[in-house]
Structures are given as structure tokens and as C-alpha cells.
Design a protein around this motif. Structure first.
Motif, mmCIF file in Angstrom:
data_model
loop_
_atom_site.group_PDB
_atom_site.id
_atom_site.type_symbol
_atom_site.label_atom_id
_atom_site.label_comp_id
_atom_site.label_asym_id
_atom_site.label_seq_id
_atom_site.Cartn_x
_atom_site.Cartn_y
_atom_site.Cartn_z
ATOM 1 N N HIS A 159 0.838 -1.205 0.000
ATOM 2 C CA HIS A 159 0.000 0.000 0.000
ATOM 3 C C HIS A 159 0.866 1.245 0.000
ATOM 4 C CE1 HIS A 159 -3.531 -2.476 0.972
ATOM 5 N NE2 HIS A 159 -2.676 -3.167 1.703
ATOM 6 N N LEU A 176 -6.978 -7.680 -6.301
ATOM 7 C CA LEU A 176 -8.330 -7.222 -5.994
ATOM 8 C C LEU A 176 -9.054 -6.729 -7.245
ATOM 9 C CD1 LEU A 176 -7.711 -5.219 -2.676
ATOM 10 C CD2 LEU A 176 -8.764 -7.482 -2.908
ATOM 11 N N TYR A 194 -7.541 -10.513 -0.289
ATOM 12 C CA TYR A 194 -7.664 -10.319 1.155
ATOM 13 C C TYR A 194 -8.746 -9.290 1.424
ATOM 14 C CZ TYR A 194 -6.125 -9.459 5.989
ATOM 15 O OH TYR A 194 -6.060 -9.344 7.360
ATOM 16 N N LEU A 195 -9.515 -9.531 2.479
ATOM 17 C CA LEU A 195 -10.567 -8.618 2.917
ATOM 18 C C LEU A 195 -11.606 -8.421 1.811
ATOM 19 C CD1 LEU A 195 -10.992 -7.068 5.643
ATOM 20 C CD2 LEU A 195 -10.288 -5.014 4.413
ATOM 21 N N TYR A 232 -7.333 -1.432 8.250
ATOM 22 C CA TYR A 232 -7.535 -1.636 6.818
ATOM 23 C C TYR A 232 -8.431 -0.570 6.201
ATOM 24 C CZ TYR A 232 -5.411 -6.105 7.851
ATOM 25 O OH TYR A 232 -4.534 -7.072 8.261
ATOM 26 N N TYR A 260 -7.983 -1.084 -0.219
ATOM 27 C CA TYR A 260 -9.117 -1.849 0.288
ATOM 28 C C TYR A 260 -10.414 -1.060 0.198
ATOM 29 C CZ TYR A 260 -5.790 -5.256 2.103
ATOM 30 O OH TYR A 260 -4.802 -6.203 2.213
ATOM 31 N N ASN A 302 -11.747 -0.840 -3.302
ATOM 32 C CA ASN A 302 -12.341 -2.106 -3.728
ATOM 33 C C ASN A 302 -13.735 -2.284 -3.127
ATOM 34 O OD1 ASN A 302 -12.100 -4.783 -5.055
ATOM 35 N ND2 ASN A 302 -12.190 -5.543 -2.962
#
Length: 296
Positions: free
Chosen positions: A108, A146, A164-165, A210, A216, A219
Motif C-alpha cells: 500500500h 483485488l 484479502y478482505l 484496513y 481496500y 475495492n
């Protein structure tokens, strides 16, 4: 899931950010070795090393196990050169090397000072892995993808994707983007607590970091959530989409949602209030293994 993917990854894995032997003392290393040996014995198909592990961390977990697949989830391409990673993997005993899957990600912007052109950087990194001697080829790597471009790259240049997530809805979209043959192995965070309010509190505590990372949140916005869903650590709607909250049977049901949406494998991250994200919640791993039974 093809028989080859099932044999390699199994249906259910464990994702943990507490498997970094390079960050602990001798007693910590011993505790990790004992924990991964038990997780392997419980029947889980893959051990995912979360929290930006190093090549040394991955090699240590391979050495501490016998049959389970070991995957990095994920190794940051900014922290270790492709040449360094390839050389360390080559040093692992040949009989065990095939159990290591290199999960790679671009991390990130807020965490990496040199972050720039992440897609191009990933392409260059994969080129360097292909050129290494010996190479770490597509059959031994997955990408933390993602969005559509990275998912396409994961399909073209790796075994597949380890998102992830994400929600089950994202899993369905990712399967469409990847095509039918690429591996899709999402992470699913779990809070084993029948008190839903308490479970959501634990989920919010874990989620807070997050929700500060645009990769994230962007997304999640693409998936139809709003900025309001991020307030207060996450709305109930957001938490219920991203977590499995409740008893082991509820976790099984939520896992099935991801499988039905197109996941080949689901990596479970157990979140606990008292141990946070740094512990090794073996009691919860045992409870889940008993509940899943032969489905592992």
C-alpha cells in the motif's frame, strides 16, 4: 476445484500473521514450530503466512512441517528483490521446495515510501522471477489481486489470486475475471463468538487499520459499499459481508458462500479479542477442524 489444486491447497487453510520466526526469540520460534505442526496434523491444506513475511519466515515454516502447503500471504515486492527471493527458495531442500507457494503483493502507498506504478512493478518482478536461475515460475506463485487488471495478471502469470478482505460477491466477480482454471483462494476473517455484538466489536478492532488503506476501501466502494459503511470501524452490513461471525457452524456456512461463489480454497484468519492478531489461537483451530471434518 481441479484435483491438482485440491491436492496442493486443500479446501480450507489457516491464515496467520503470527508465523514470523524472524521476529521472535528462541522460545517464540519453538512455539511457532509446535503450532504449525499441530495445524498440519489437524488436516488444514495450506498455511498462509500473513503480515508481510520474509523469505526466511517461509523457509522456516517449510522446515517445521512435513506435508502441508506453505504460502506467503503476502510477501511485499518492495521489501525483497526477486533475485533474493529466488535464491532463498532455491536453498530450501528440493524435497520440500515444491510445498512453498510464493504469494506476492504490491502492499500500500501509505506503508511503502517507494510505492509507484504498482502494476508495472509487479510485472517487472514476475519477469525477474522468470529470469532467475532457478526460476520461480507461474506454477509456484499467486498474486494478492483485488481489481480487474491484477486479477488478469494473476491468471496470466501465476497460479491465480489470493484476495484479502473481500466478500463473497467479490469472489464471484474475481472468478469471472480469472476464468475457470486459475486458483482463487480468498482470505476470510473469523470471529468464533456466538454473541454477535461482541463478535462485531472484535471485527471492528481488527478492521480499523484496513479502512485507512485506499486499496481496500476503493475495492469495497466498487462492490457497492459507501463511505458511510466505513464509519465507526465498519457498519454491520460491511462486517457481515467481510467476516464469518458466530459459532463454527456459522463459519462453515459462510465459507460455503465463498466456495459457491467460485473459491477453490478459503484461508481462514481467526480473530480473537484477547490475543488480537498476534496470537496463535490453537483452541479455535481445533474447534474449526472438528466442525469441518472431512471437508478440510
Amino acid at each position: 476445484m481441479t484435483s491438482e489444486k485440491h491436492e496442493t491447497f486443500g479446501r480450507i487453510g489457516i491464515w496467520s500473521g503470527a508465523l514470523h520466526t524472524s521476529r521472535v526469540d528462541a522460545d517464540g520460534k519453538k512455539a511457532i514450530a509446535e503450532a504449525v505442526a499441530e495445524i498440519e496434523a489437524l488436516g488444514y491444506g495450506t498455511l498462509w503466512l500473513g503480515g508481510s513475511p520474509s523469505p526466511e519466515d517461509a523457509a522456516a515454516i517449510v522446515d517445521a512441517t512435513r506435508t502441508v502447503t506453505v504460502a506467503t500471504g503476502i510477501l511485499s515486492i518492495w521489501s525483497h528483490t526477486a533475485e533474493e527471493v529466488a535464491a532463498r527458495i532455491a536453498a530450501i531442500d528440493a524435497s520440500a521446495r515444491g510445498r512453498l507457494v510464493l504469494g506476492l503483493g504490491v502492499s500500500h502507498d501509505a506503508l511503502v515510501p517507494q510505492y509507484a506504478k504498482p502494476y508495472t512493478a509487479m510485472v517487472d518482478y514476475l519477469d525477474a522471477l522468470d529470469a532467475a536461475d532457478p526460476a520461480v515460475g507461474p506454477r509456484h506463485r499467486v498474486l494478492a489481486a483485488l481489481g480487474p487488471k491484477m486479477l488478469k495478471l494473476a491468471s496470466d502469470r501465476a497460479l491465480g489470486a489470493h484476495p484479502y478482505l473481500v466478500s463473497a460477491a467479490h469472489t464471484a466477480e474475481a472468478r469471472q475475471a480469472l476464468g475457470p482454471d486459475a486458483l482463487l483462494a480468498p482470505e476470510l476473517s473469523v470471529v468464533l463468538d456466538s454473541d454477535l455484538d461482541r463478535a462485531r466489536d472484535a471485527a471492528r478492532e481488527m478492521l480499523a487499520m484496513y479502512l485507512q488503506l485506499p486499496n481496500y476501501t476503493s475495492n469495497l466502494l466498487r462492490l457497492g459499499f459507501t463511505e458511510g459503511d466505513f464509519d465507526g470501524g465498519g457498519s454491520a452490513r460491511l462486517l457481515d459481508a467481510l467476516f464469518a461471525l458466530g459459532d463454527a457452524e456459522r463459519v462453515k456456512a459462510r465459507t460455503r458462500e465463498y466456495v459457491d461463489a467460485g473459491a477453490d480454497h478459503v484461508a481462514l484468519q481467526v480473530v480473537t479479542v484477547d490475543e488480537g492478531r498476534t496470537g496463535l489461537p490453537l483452541a479455535e483451530y481445533r474447534e474449526l477442524a472438528e466442525a469441518f471434518g472431512d471437508e478440510l
